[in-house]
Design a protein around this motif. Structure first.
Motif, PDB file in Angstrom:
ATOM      1  N   ILE A 157       0.833  -1.209   0.000  1.00 51.28           N
ATOM      2  CA  ILE A 157       0.000   0.000   0.000  1.00 51.28           C
ATOM      3  C   ILE A 157       0.865   1.256   0.000  1.00 51.28           C
ATOM      4  N   SER A 158       1.868   1.302   0.867  1.00 48.59           N
ATOM      5  CA  SER A 158       2.690   2.516   0.930  1.00 48.59           C
ATOM      6  C   SER A 158       3.427   2.769  -0.381  1.00 48.59           C
ATOM      7  N   GLY A 177       2.266   2.408  -3.225  1.00 45.94           N
ATOM      8  CA  GLY A 177       1.329   2.966  -4.201  1.00 45.94           C
ATOM      9  C   GLY A 177       0.785   4.340  -3.846  1.00 45.94           C
ATOM     10  N   ILE A 178       1.061   4.805  -2.620  1.00 50.76           N
ATOM     11  CA  ILE A 178       0.552   6.120  -2.206  1.00 50.76           C
ATOM     12  C   ILE A 178       1.426   7.218  -2.798  1.00 50.76           C
ATOM     13  N   ASP A 202      -5.637  -2.220  -3.036  1.00 51.80           N
ATOM     14  CA  ASP A 202      -5.745  -1.334  -4.200  1.00 51.80           C
ATOM     15  C   ASP A 202      -6.808  -0.258  -3.982  1.00 51.80           C
ATOM     16  N   ILE A 228      -5.284   2.392  -1.647  1.00 48.13           N
ATOM     17  CA  ILE A 228      -4.360   3.225  -2.409  1.00 48.13           C
ATOM     18  C   ILE A 228      -5.132   4.250  -3.235  1.00 48.13           C
ATOM     19  N   SER A 229      -6.129   3.780  -3.959  1.00 49.71           N
ATOM     20  CA  SER A 229      -6.926   4.666  -4.811  1.00 49.71           C
ATOM     21  C   SER A 229      -7.631   5.739  -3.985  1.00 49.71           C
ATOM     22  N   ASN A 251      -5.107   8.316  -2.670  1.00 50.54           N
ATOM     23  CA  ASN A 251      -4.570   9.150  -3.745  1.00 50.54           C
ATOM     24  C   ASN A 251      -5.610  10.125  -4.311  1.00 50.54           C
TER      25      ASN A 251
END
Length: 149
Positions: A35-36, A38-39, A140, A143-144, A147
């Protein structure tokens, strides 16, 4: 995404540091690190991936001086795989962390800012490189959602 996390993200006057924890070679245990990674960093939000050695990053985290610290990790909560909860680290006594030499609650004593845990319920923490379907789907989404804030 947990409502509490959404509430934290709406605090535009606070600098939030997300720290991903976990072993990418133990399936869902790597969810926090996944997760991190993808941030996206942006004003008021920073991110750090520490893998299995959070204790080695205490100085760096304190030097980044966030207003709020959010640790992201795989946590045994007795819930369905992929379940996600945001809680104060003070409330984590009865939860199981799979790859830590020292508890997150104990490590949080080295920080002056409020420390939260974004916990993800694993399905499988055996050796392997990929997150299970339900955990990856939730990761996911987290993350989305982060963001997009």
């Amino acid at each position: 995404m947990p409502e509490e996390l959404n509430d934290l993200l709406l605090k535009n006057d606070k600098k939030i540091l997300f720290v991903g924890i976990g072993n990418l070679l133990k399936r869902d245990d790597g969810a926090g690190a996944y997760i991190s990674s993808g941030i996206m960093k942006k004003a008021g939000r920073d991110v750090l991936t520490v893998g299995v050695s959070l204790e080695n990053y205490i100085g760096k985290i304190n030097n980044l001086d966030p207003d709020i610290l959010v640790l992201i990790d795989c946590v045994e909560m007795g819930a369905a795989p992929g379940t996600c909860r945001l809680m104060s680290v003070d409330k984590t006594d009865d939860l199981t962390f799979n790859t830590h030499n020292i508890s997150l609650r104990r490590i949080s004593e080295f920080f002056t800012m409020p420390v939260y845990l974004l916990g993800i319920q694993p399905e499988n923490i055996d050796f392997g490189e990929n997150l299970t379907y339900l955990v990856k789907q939730q990761a996911d989404k987290i993350i989305s959602d982060i963001n997009l804030q």
